[in-house]
Scaffold this motif. Structure first.
Motif, PDB file in Angstrom:
ATOM      1  N   ASN A 103      27.229  45.930  38.819  1.00 57.74           N
ATOM      2  CA  ASN A 103      25.985  46.265  38.102  1.00 57.74           C
ATOM      3  C   ASN A 103      25.899  47.762  37.800  1.00 57.74           C
ATOM      4  OD1 ASN A 103      23.614  45.859  36.769  1.00 57.74           O
ATOM      5  ND2 ASN A 103      22.401  45.364  38.568  1.00 57.74           N
ATOM      6  N   THR A 153      21.811  41.802  34.166  1.00 58.23           N
ATOM      7  CA  THR A 153      20.930  40.879  34.870  1.00 58.23           C
ATOM      8  C   THR A 153      21.729  40.155  35.955  1.00 58.23           C
ATOM      9  OG1 THR A 153      21.419  39.022  33.389  1.00 58.23           O
ATOM     10  CG2 THR A 153      19.617  40.499  32.738  1.00 58.23           C
ATOM     11  N   GLN A 154      21.027  39.619  36.929  1.00 55.56           N
ATOM     12  CA  GLN A 154      21.710  38.857  37.977  1.00 55.56           C
ATOM     13  C   GLN A 154      22.382  37.628  37.378  1.00 55.56           C
ATOM     14  OE1 GLN A 154      22.029  39.936  41.214  1.00 55.56           O
ATOM     15  NE2 GLN A 154      23.544  38.294  41.252  1.00 55.56           N
ATOM     16  N   GLN A 155      21.765  37.057  36.329  1.00 58.74           N
ATOM     17  CA  GLN A 155      22.355  35.899  35.661  1.00 58.74           C
ATOM     18  C   GLN A 155      23.707  36.251  35.040  1.00 58.74           C
ATOM     19  OE1 GLN A 155      19.220  36.846  35.603  1.00 58.74           O
ATOM     20  NE2 GLN A 155      17.791  35.138  35.267  1.00 58.74           N
ATOM     21  N   CYS A 156      23.808  37.459  34.458  1.00 58.47           N
ATOM     22  CA  CYS A 156      25.086  37.915  33.888  1.00 58.47           C
ATOM     23  C   CYS A 156      26.156  38.030  34.975  1.00 58.47           C
ATOM     24  CB  CYS A 156      24.910  39.276  33.223  1.00 58.47           C
ATOM     25  SG  CYS A 156      24.516  39.203  31.484  1.00 58.47           S
ATOM     26  N   THR A 208      24.975  43.219  26.131  1.00 56.96           N
ATOM     27  CA  THR A 208      24.005  43.903  26.993  1.00 56.96           C
ATOM     28  C   THR A 208      23.516  45.191  26.346  1.00 56.96           C
ATOM     29  OG1 THR A 208      24.955  42.951  29.002  1.00 56.96           O
ATOM     30  CG2 THR A 208      23.696  44.988  29.263  1.00 56.96           C
ATOM     31  N   ALA A 242      16.928  36.036  30.261  1.00 61.86           N
ATOM     32  CA  ALA A 242      16.603  36.586  31.584  1.00 61.86           C
ATOM     33  C   ALA A 242      15.655  37.777  31.485  1.00 61.86           C
ATOM     34  CB  ALA A 242      17.894  37.007  32.296  1.00 61.86           C
ATOM     35  N   LYS A 243      15.445  38.286  30.260  1.00 58.93           N
ATOM     36  CA  LYS A 243      14.562  39.449  30.061  1.00 58.93           C
ATOM     37  C   LYS A 243      13.512  39.153  28.990  1.00 58.93           C
ATOM     38  CE  LYS A 243      17.778  43.145  31.397  1.00 58.93           C
ATOM     39  NZ  LYS A 243      18.430  44.402  30.944  1.00 58.93           N
TER      40      LYS A 243
END
Length: 512
Positions: free
Chosen positions: A91, A97-100, A128, A162-163
């Motif tokens: 990260n 994102t955590q999903q990524c 991203t 996710a955002k």
């Protein structure tokens, strides 16, 4: 009273907003494109289009590192991929994102470390960054083929949904294609375009993209039966929207034909981009294409009075875009574009020449030839032995037949033997003129050897010129030295322009 000079300067600043970047789009996005500054982004990234998908999935086959195509369409598990997946999993700067992160780890376990995972890591990094630069009301369109669309939708969901972003449509671009001989499967006649919005507020100009009604639809919708107050049924006219019907999520536009076709392998029709740009942006909005290729997004944005940002990693694409814009809008349009990443001094030219990356090893040659010829030469992209020919151009000779100019570019040490070899190549290629572009200064013996080849004189030239010409990169950059021979392409274009003027004049005379 308004100062007219200041007003002119102010207007000029408003005009000069379009940006064209030569370089890796990930680096450009991170270094130069501000947060929430873009209204619409469309990309058509390459995906191993010249290789079999099953080979990619199973990591079979070796990559061709010496590829010198008009676009880079090669993915392998190399240092770029290793560094990219490390950024995602750790990260980097809190970008992902955590999903990524979970998705890429899962795909690594399923796919293994190979071409397909390298491609998806590359796309995750860039999607991203595109999400970051979009305005809250911005839209993102990703154009892909069915081979990779299922993977890419997972990436898009992990970045956008996710955002607080949303998936808006899966658009199908339909085109016709001839079936191959003895084909044993259905013909592939569509691409996929995913549309995502960054938030629940987005631009959608439906009236700009309404479609004409079919005649049968007009006839069927002309009347409908109504029963008012329990009386006999009565026919009344059913009103249709004057602007046309509401568009569906499929677009039927044929492949490019005629003058629009530029010879670029993955060129998309302007009509397709017009539909997207009109639907999801307004005049003076900023449109970004991070894989701008031959510049269809850029050209359509220019035509529709949008501001634009284009990015491409190959100089051949940058050159083609500049020539396309000049041909479509006149030379003045080039004054409204700010170019980034183009060598502007010897240091930056040397840095380009010394790039170790196989994927960009021919970029110095392309830049040197295309800059010297004002984007008019043809780059030699053939594999194997090319007899030292890096580029070709044609001009009108004494017999009214096209004659050939060949170009050779050297970035290392140069010697008289290079010129002797070029004289031999010129004979083999049946070329009338050869131009040797060098980063190093030529020796006196090289100049003497070049002069020994003699002169070329044509009835179309005001004076003779050396058959072998040596041009230094320093001359190209510092002295703005350019090829002063009128090429065949320009002669044809000049004739077309004159014909166009005559036709327009005839139309004016008829009107009068």
């Amino acid at each position: 009273m308004i100062n007219p000079v200041l007003l002119k300067q102010s207007n000029l600043l408003k005009i000069m907003v379009n940006q064209l970047y030569y370089g890796d789009n990930l680096e450009v996005l991170r270094r130069y494109i501000k947060d929430e500054s873009v209204d619409l982004c469309y990309i058509d990234p390459p995906f191993n289009s010249k290789r079999n998908y099953n080979q990619i999935y199973n990591n079979i086959g070796s990559e061709d590192k010496a590829q010198a195509q008009a676009f880079i369409d090669t993915w392998e598990w190399d240092d770029h991929a290793i560094h990219g997946i490390e950024e995602i999993i750790t990260n980097y700067h809190g970008l992902f994102t955590q999903q990524c992160i979970d998705l890429i780890i899962g795909l690594r376990n399923v796919l293994g470390k190979g071409s397909l995972l390298a491609y998806l890591v590359s796309m995750t990094l860039r999607i991203t960054e595109i999400h970051r630069v979009l305005k809250p009301t911005g839209s993102f369109y990703l154009h892909c083929d069915p081979n990779a669309s299922h993977y890419l939708k997972l990436v898009l969901d992990a970045v956008f949904c996710a955002k607080v972003g949303s998936f808006r449509n899966e658009i199908v671009w339909i085109y016709s294609r001839m079936a191959a001989k003895n084909q044993k499967q259905l013909s592939k006649c569509h691409d996929i375009i995913f549309w995502y919005s960054k938030s629940e507020k987005w631009v959608f100009n439906v009236d700009e993209i309404r479609l004409p009604y079919a005649e049968t639809s007009k006839a069927r919708a002309g009347y409908k039966k109504t029963n008012l107050g329990g009386g006999k049924p009565k026919s009344e006219i059913c009103e249709l929207n004057e602007g046309g019907k509401f568009p569906e999520d499929w677009i039927n536009i044929p492949f490019i034909r005629g003058k629009e076709y530029l010879g670029y392998p993955t060129q998309k029709p302007e009509g397709l981009l017009e539909r997207i740009i009109k639907a999801s942006s307004n005049e003076n909005d900023i449109v970004l294409d991070a894989y701008c290729g031959c510049g269809t997004t850029v050209a359509v944005s220019q035509k529709l009075d949008r501001k634009w940002i284009g990015i491409d990693i190959t100089y051949q694409s940058i050159s083609l875009i500049l020539r396309r814009l000049e041909d479509s809008f006149g030379k003045g349009v080039l004054d409204t574009i700010k170019l980034h990443g183009i060598p502007k001094d010897i240091e930056s030219a040397t840095a380009l020449a010394n790039k170790a990356d196989d994927r960009t090893r021919k970029e110095f040659e392309k830049w040197a030839i295309l800059t010297y010829t004002n984007n008019r030469a043809i780059i030699n992209t053939k594999k194997g032995s090319d007899q030292g020919v890096d580029g070709i151009a044609y001009f009108q000779g004494n017999q009214n037949e096209p004659e050939k100019i060949i170009f050779q570019v050297k970035s290392g040490k140069v010697k008289p033997g290079d010129i002797r070899d070029l004289i031999g190549t010129m004979t083999l290629e049946n070329a009338s003129i050869a131009i040797f572009i060098t980063l190093e200064n030529p020796t006196k013996d090289m100049i003497k050897t070049a002069k020994s080849a003699g002169f070329y004189q044509s009835q179309y030239m005001s004076q003779s010129c050396d058959k072998i010409q040596i041009v230094t990169v320093q001359d190209i950059i510092e002295n703005q030295k350019r090829l002063n021979i009128r090429l065949s392409l320009e002669v044809v274009k000049s004739a077309e322009k004159q014909k166009e003027v005559k036709v327009n004049q005839m139309e004016l005379d008829l009107d009068i």
